[in-house]
Design a protein around this motif. Structure first.
Motif, PDB file in Angstrom:
ATOM      1  N   GLY A 216      57.728 -65.298  83.874  1.00 37.11           N
ATOM      2  CA  GLY A 216      57.168 -66.630  83.696  1.00 37.11           C
ATOM      3  C   GLY A 216      58.163 -67.738  83.948  1.00 37.11           C
ATOM      4  O   GLY A 216      57.788 -68.863  84.315  1.00 37.11           O
ATOM      5  N   PHE A 217      59.442 -67.453  83.785  1.00 33.54           N
ATOM      6  CA  PHE A 217      60.472 -68.463  84.024  1.00 33.54           C
ATOM      7  C   PHE A 217      60.900 -68.511  85.484  1.00 33.54           C
ATOM      8  O   PHE A 217      61.348 -69.551  85.980  1.00 33.54           O
ATOM      9  N   LEU A 218      60.773 -67.394  86.195  1.00 31.36           N
ATOM     10  CA  LEU A 218      61.308 -67.288  87.549  1.00 31.36           C
ATOM     11  C   LEU A 218      60.745 -68.312  88.531  1.00 31.36           C
ATOM     12  O   LEU A 218      61.514 -68.845  89.350  1.00 31.36           O
ATOM     13  N   PRO A 219      59.440 -68.655  88.526  1.00 33.08           N
ATOM     14  CA  PRO A 219      58.961 -69.657  89.486  1.00 33.08           C
ATOM     15  C   PRO A 219      59.661 -71.008  89.345  1.00 33.08           C
ATOM     16  O   PRO A 219      59.829 -71.729  90.330  1.00 33.08           O
ATOM     17  N   HIS A 220      60.067 -71.373  88.133  1.00 33.79           N
ATOM     18  CA  HIS A 220      60.792 -72.626  87.923  1.00 33.79           C
ATOM     19  C   HIS A 220      62.265 -72.497  88.283  1.00 33.79           C
ATOM     20  O   HIS A 220      62.931 -73.501  88.525  1.00 33.79           O
ATOM     21  N   ASN A 221      62.776 -71.265  88.285  1.00 28.99           N
ATOM     22  CA  ASN A 221      64.217 -71.060  88.388  1.00 28.99           C
ATOM     23  C   ASN A 221      64.672 -70.589  89.761  1.00 28.99           C
ATOM     24  O   ASN A 221      65.842 -70.706  90.099  1.00 28.99           O
ATOM     25  N   PHE A 222      63.731 -70.052  90.574  1.00 31.76           N
ATOM     26  CA  PHE A 222      64.123 -69.588  91.901  1.00 31.76           C
ATOM     27  C   PHE A 222      64.354 -70.799  92.805  1.00 31.76           C
ATOM     28  O   PHE A 222      63.750 -71.859  92.616  1.00 31.76           O
ATOM     29  N   LYS A 223      65.237 -70.640  93.776  1.00 28.06           N
ATOM     30  CA  LYS A 223      65.630 -71.766  94.622  1.00 28.06           C
ATOM     31  C   LYS A 223      64.442 -72.362  95.369  1.00 28.06           C
ATOM     32  O   LYS A 223      63.664 -71.611  95.971  1.00 28.06           O
TER      33      LYS A 223
END
Length: 420
Positions: A216-223
């Motif tokens: 759930g955090f990855l879409p906000h955190n990926f470049k």
């Protein structure tokens, strides 16, 4: 009976995922008001614009909700995961990371809090599998007083070293957008798979829920990242990962059980290990920063996204090897462990991660961004702060009108015990 448990697991993963997604957006919007901004004041940082940080708060909330839903469906958790001291230690790491994200905590103070959290994890009954190959063989009562003195002399210090070491290793790999998030998620899933093949289904469910919150955090955190997890995320997740890997049986052979642990967490351990060797070979303190971490070398040879995806694949390879080691006979497990270690070290050597750092390059690490500057490119000012509309702040950078000069005498954040 199996269907309700499966639906409970699915509901837990979805709940943790959604809470993390929604709260990450909220933290991102409120970060300027909360003082949670990562400024590129250190030249070795890849990002060059003010970016919200503190995403660990949203991850922690997603984990709490997901595990809470799982507890409601499945009942009490196995092993030390149901212990109060286990979660008090996690809360200390979250609070320490949050304070560091906001106020730049001294490295010695962070290390002291890590020791406190590690002690609480040991108090919950979580120790290295040095008494028969099963990490869950000892209860909190055993650790508190019944552990033989001759065993306690080495089991307790080595367990503390494992916990604190993994916390800092996870912090070290948090150097590219999405890197730590994905690597930690892969490690949770690999460990969950290993527990699953060992018949520890409840522990497997816990690991899957933890990985779901990270997704759930990855879409906000990926470049291009719109928010970083910050130390609130890396310290918390390093602690949980160190503790989770010690909750279930790994192998009946005690030595092979120990070897499985570093393979499960191969990427952060490889990076930290090569950094220590490299800095010793360079006659430098292990706390001295440089630009020869695994992810730095991959960026120099390609792109940031390519480096991150490559390390995702390496993390999956390590995780798969660990699962195989857990089910193979001891002899084959040793061969696989040795082969995995040789391939990993040769790969790191070919990348240049073991090459001693020249004195000039060590000095330049503080004055040049990772990957260098393009010709005629103007470096970002070393001290900037975001103003205006909080929603306009993102990993792809604030607009020129959204930044202003900040006093150059503001203290820079201290690094964790081993500098990236």
């Amino acid at each position: 009976m199996a269907t309700p448990l499966f639906l409970g697991l699915v509901g837990s993963v979805v709940a943790g995922f959604l809470v993390t997604v929604l709260l990450t957006g909220l933290v991102c919007e409120q970060a300027p008001r909360l003082g949670l901004l990562d400024r590129p004041t250190q030249a070795r940082k890849v990002h060059r614009r003010v970016t919200p940080t503190g995403g660990g708060i949203a991850i922690a909330a997603g984990l709490a909700v997901g595990l809470g839903v799982l507890w409601g469906f499945w009942g009490s958790f196995p092993g030390a995961v149901q212990s109060l001291s286990f979660w008090v230690g996690a809360a200390i790491m979250l609070a320490t990371g949050y304070w560091d994200d906001k106020h730049a905590l001294d490295a010695k103070a962070k290390f002291a809090f890590q020791l406190v959290a590690a002690y609480l994890l040991l108090h919950s009954g979580t120790i290295l599998p040095l008494s028969g190959g099963h990490a869950d063989a000892l209860s909190p009562d055993v650790v508190a007083g019944a552990l033989p003195f001759s065993e306690a002399l080495y089991i307790i210090p080595l367990s503390m070293l494992w916990i604190v070491g993994i916390i800092n290793a996870v912090n070290l790999i948090d150097g590219l957008d999405g890197l730590a998030t994905g690597i930690i998620g892969i490690a949770f899933l690999a460990c969950a798979a290993l527990f699953g093949v060992k018949g520890e289904i409840a522990l497997t469910a816990v690991g899957i829920v933890m990985a779901g919150a990270l997704v759930g955090f990855l879409p906000h955190n990926f470049k291009p990242a719109t928010i970083f997890m910050g130390d609130s995320g890396s310290l918390l997740l390093g602690y949980l990962l160190a503790g989770y890997t010690l909750q279930g049986p790994l192998h009946t052979d005690p030595v092979l059980a120990l070897l499985i642990l570093p393979v499960l967490l191969g990427v952060p351990i490889l990076d930290t290990g090569t950094a220590i060797v490299r800095r010793f070979a360079s006659a430098r303190t292990i706390f001295a920063p440089d630009r020869r971490h695994v992810h730095h070398r991959l960026v120099d040879r390609g792109t940031e996204q390519g480096a991150v995806l490559t390390l995702y694949g390496v993390g999956a390879w390590f995780g798969s090897a660990a699962v195989l080691m857990g089910v193979l006979p001891a002899v084959w497990g040793y061969l696989l462990a040795g082969g995995t270690a040789v391939v990993a070290v040769v790969w790191a050597w070919r990348l240049g991660c073991l090459t001693p750092v020249p004195a000039a390059e060590g000095a330049d690490a503080r004055s040049q961004p990772v990957g260098g500057l393009a010709e005629n490119e103007i470096p970002v000012p070393v001290d900037i702060i975001t103003t205006g509309d909080p929603a306009s702040v993102g990993g792809d950078g604030a607009s020129p009108e959204a930044v202003q000069d900040r006093s150059a005498d503001e203290p820079e954040a201290d690094e964790t015990p081993i500098a990236p």
